[in-house]
Motif scaffolding. Sequence first.
Motif, short mmCIF file in Angstrom:
data_model
loop_
_atom_site.label_atom_id
_atom_site.label_comp_id
_atom_site.label_asym_id
_atom_site.label_seq_id
_atom_site.Cartn_x
_atom_site.Cartn_y
_atom_site.Cartn_z
N ASN A 1 -16.42 -99.38 -23.37
CA ASN A 1 -16.22 -98.50 -24.54
C ASN A 1 -17.52 -97.81 -24.91
OD1 ASN A 1 -13.55 -98.94 -24.89
ND2 ASN A 1 -13.71 -100.22 -26.70
N LYS B 1 -18.00 -95.18 -22.56
CA LYS B 1 -16.95 -94.16 -22.70
C LYS B 1 -17.21 -93.29 -23.94
CE LYS B 1 -12.77 -95.90 -23.03
NZ LYS B 1 -11.51 -96.55 -22.70
N TYR B 2 -17.60 -93.94 -25.03
CA TYR B 2 -17.77 -93.18 -26.28
C TYR B 2 -19.25 -92.91 -26.60
CZ TYR B 2 -12.95 -94.67 -26.55
OH TYR B 2 -11.64 -94.89 -26.24
N ASP C 1 -24.44 -98.80 -28.86
CA ASP C 1 -24.56 -97.53 -28.14
C ASP C 1 -25.08 -96.47 -29.10
OD1 ASP C 1 -22.29 -95.88 -29.38
OD2 ASP C 1 -21.19 -97.67 -28.75
N GLN D 1 -5.87 -95.62 -31.44
CA GLN D 1 -6.99 -94.84 -30.88
C GLN D 1 -7.41 -93.84 -31.93
OE1 GLN D 1 -4.62 -93.92 -27.25
NE2 GLN D 1 -6.56 -94.33 -26.21
N VAL D 2 -8.73 -93.74 -32.13
CA VAL D 2 -9.20 -92.82 -33.18
C VAL D 2 -8.77 -91.40 -32.83
CG1 VAL D 2 -11.22 -91.88 -34.35
CG2 VAL D 2 -11.14 -94.31 -33.74
N ARG E 1 -10.77 -88.30 -27.20
CA ARG E 1 -12.08 -88.92 -26.97
C ARG E 1 -12.15 -89.65 -25.64
NH1 ARG E 1 -14.06 -92.60 -31.67
NH2 ARG E 1 -15.12 -91.14 -32.98
N THR F 1 -6.14 -97.11 -23.59
CA THR F 1 -4.84 -97.73 -23.89
C THR F 1 -4.73 -98.12 -25.36
OG1 THR F 1 -5.72 -99.90 -23.38
CG2 THR F 1 -4.63 -98.72 -21.58
N GLY F 2 -5.86 -98.18 -26.02
CA GLY F 2 -5.85 -98.61 -27.43
C GLY F 2 -5.64 -100.12 -27.57
N LEU G 1 -9.87 -103.25 -27.95
CA LEU G 1 -10.50 -103.93 -29.09
C LEU G 1 -9.61 -105.00 -29.69
CD1 LEU G 1 -12.45 -101.08 -30.87
CD2 LEU G 1 -13.33 -102.89 -29.43
P1 ADP Z 1 -9.26 -97.50 -25.90
O1 ADP Z 1 -8.51 -97.89 -24.71
O2 ADP Z 1 -8.71 -96.28 -26.56
O3 ADP Z 1 -10.72 -97.43 -25.68
P2 ADP Z 1 -9.91 -99.65 -27.66
O4 ADP Z 1 -9.04 -100.61 -28.34
O5 ADP Z 1 -10.93 -100.20 -26.73
O6 ADP Z 1 -8.95 -98.64 -26.93
O7 ADP Z 1 -10.60 -98.81 -28.77
C1 ADP Z 1 -9.87 -98.30 -29.83
C2 ADP Z 1 -10.50 -97.03 -30.37
O8 ADP Z 1 -11.75 -97.33 -30.96
C3 ADP Z 1 -10.82 -96.05 -29.26
O9 ADP Z 1 -9.75 -95.19 -29.07
C4 ADP Z 1 -12.05 -95.32 -29.79
O10 ADP Z 1 -11.66 -94.20 -30.52
C5 ADP Z 1 -12.70 -96.31 -30.72
N1 ADP Z 1 -13.91 -96.89 -30.11
C6 ADP Z 1 -13.98 -98.03 -29.44
N2 ADP Z 1 -15.25 -98.29 -29.05
C7 ADP Z 1 -16.00 -97.29 -29.51
C8 ADP Z 1 -17.36 -96.98 -29.45
N3 ADP Z 1 -18.25 -97.76 -28.83
N4 ADP Z 1 -17.79 -95.83 -30.03
C9 ADP Z 1 -16.91 -95.04 -30.67
N5 ADP Z 1 -15.60 -95.28 -30.77
C10 ADP Z 1 -15.14 -96.38 -30.20
#
Ligand code: ADP
Length: 446
Positions: free
Chosen positions: A351, A354-355, A379, A398-399, A403, A409-410, A413
């Motif tokens: 993550n 990715k973000y 990060d 998912q936010v 992104r 997959t949401g 976390l």
């Molecule tokens: P996903 O498969 O969408 O990454 P997660 O459950 O891992 O699903 O994360 C849920 C949401 O939290 C993500 O869609 C993202 O928008 C946000 N997110 C997770 N990790 C980060 C991060 N390190 N920085 C910013 N946003 C994050």
Amino acid sequence: MKNISVKKKITILLTMLMGFLACLLLGYMLVISSSVAERTATEQLLQTVRHNTEHLEVKDGRPEVGEAFDYYQNGVTTLIYSKKESLIAGQLPVSFTSVIGFENGVIRKADAGKMEYIILDMWIPSDWSDGVWLRGMIEAPDNKLLVKNLLMISLVALPVFMLLAALGSYHIARRSFRPLEAITATAEAINEAKDLSGRIGLPPGNDEFSRLAGDFDQMFERLERSFEAEKQFTADASHELRTPVSIIKGACEYAEKYDETPEDHQETISMIYRQADKMAKLISRLLSMTRMEQGTEKIRMERIELGSLAKEICKEEMWDLDQLEVEAQQDIFVNADTELLGRLLRNLVENAFKYGKANGHVWVRVTKDKEEAQLSVRDDGIGIPEAEQEKIWRRFYQVDTARSDGEGTGLGLSMVRQIAGIHDGYMTLDSKPGEGSIFTLHLPLG
Ligand code: ADP
């Protein structure tokens, strides 16, 4: 006997046992009381004879009794006989109709016609002439009468006692079986209404039934959770899988009609591959989360050094070490399942990449604070708005799908939080939009 309820069986058994005990007790009372009565009579005889002997003298062959001499005292009759065994003084009881020879100083029983007597003879000698016999006698206690009396009492008392015993036993059996009735009623209600939320709810106790009820409640709890999880899984999975499936279907239809060049085909295949990959990831995450929820996931807790584990995973994953920095304090031990902790760390680091921003940095840190170990992933990426920070832990949340290029997959976390919970730990998040995020796992020290 098969069709009789356990309660009745216990009542019958206890009543019979009580009846048997009562009979045993009556028999014992009979033996004891007859022997006590006989001992008391003998004691009285001895005392009286001893007393009278002290107040009797023989002068010129004739007995002379003192004032304290008693011919009849406490049921003991005293008689004085000549050497030739003829009665000189005293009144023979009317019921004494036999002639019984003398024996000096021997307490014995003698059958004197209708009655039985206890007799004690004492020879009172004289210096100058013949002595006399002093005979004490007392009626022997009548055992037959005692038995008769006790039988009469038993005839009245035993049925009352047995009735009370039966009522008491039934009451005890009913009280003891009440929890079992509650268990049966709850199980039946669950079965009939197909509603797993019912509980027996007995107050905790140490007896077998309370433990059984507690175990049943736990079982209902697990069953309910497992059914709920299954329902949730089916709903979530079908909903989430529908999107990639329809994308794949649409891509195939489009390709069939419009793709002409090998480049077009390659592009479609890549899209199908990405969506299939997402589906595979989704299915495997959903399965693993459901297993964790149901408690069927094999969890092997062991004492591990958190820093070494973090370094090992970062090395295995071959993440770009120019971008990833691992900093770990040594000798921080926790009890954990290495496979699950690996899954948690991989999710957080992936993550973070990715973000994170292009050519940004990711820091993995292992530290200790008071009584807990901390594993954090930081990060310098896009960060998460405050309003979203609570929601991102939910399943499928998912936010902003854009992104993650539609590949997320949401579930990541929500699985991370679940793994933290399994380890008796928790997750915290510190994030500022535009600056980056720090996800921290807090674990009790092992
Ligand atoms: P996903 O498969 O969408 O990454 P997660 O459950 O891992 O699903 O994360 C849920 C949401 O939290 C993500 O869609 C993202 O928008 C946000 N997110 C997770 N990790 C980060 C991060 N390190 N920085 C910013 N946003 C994050």
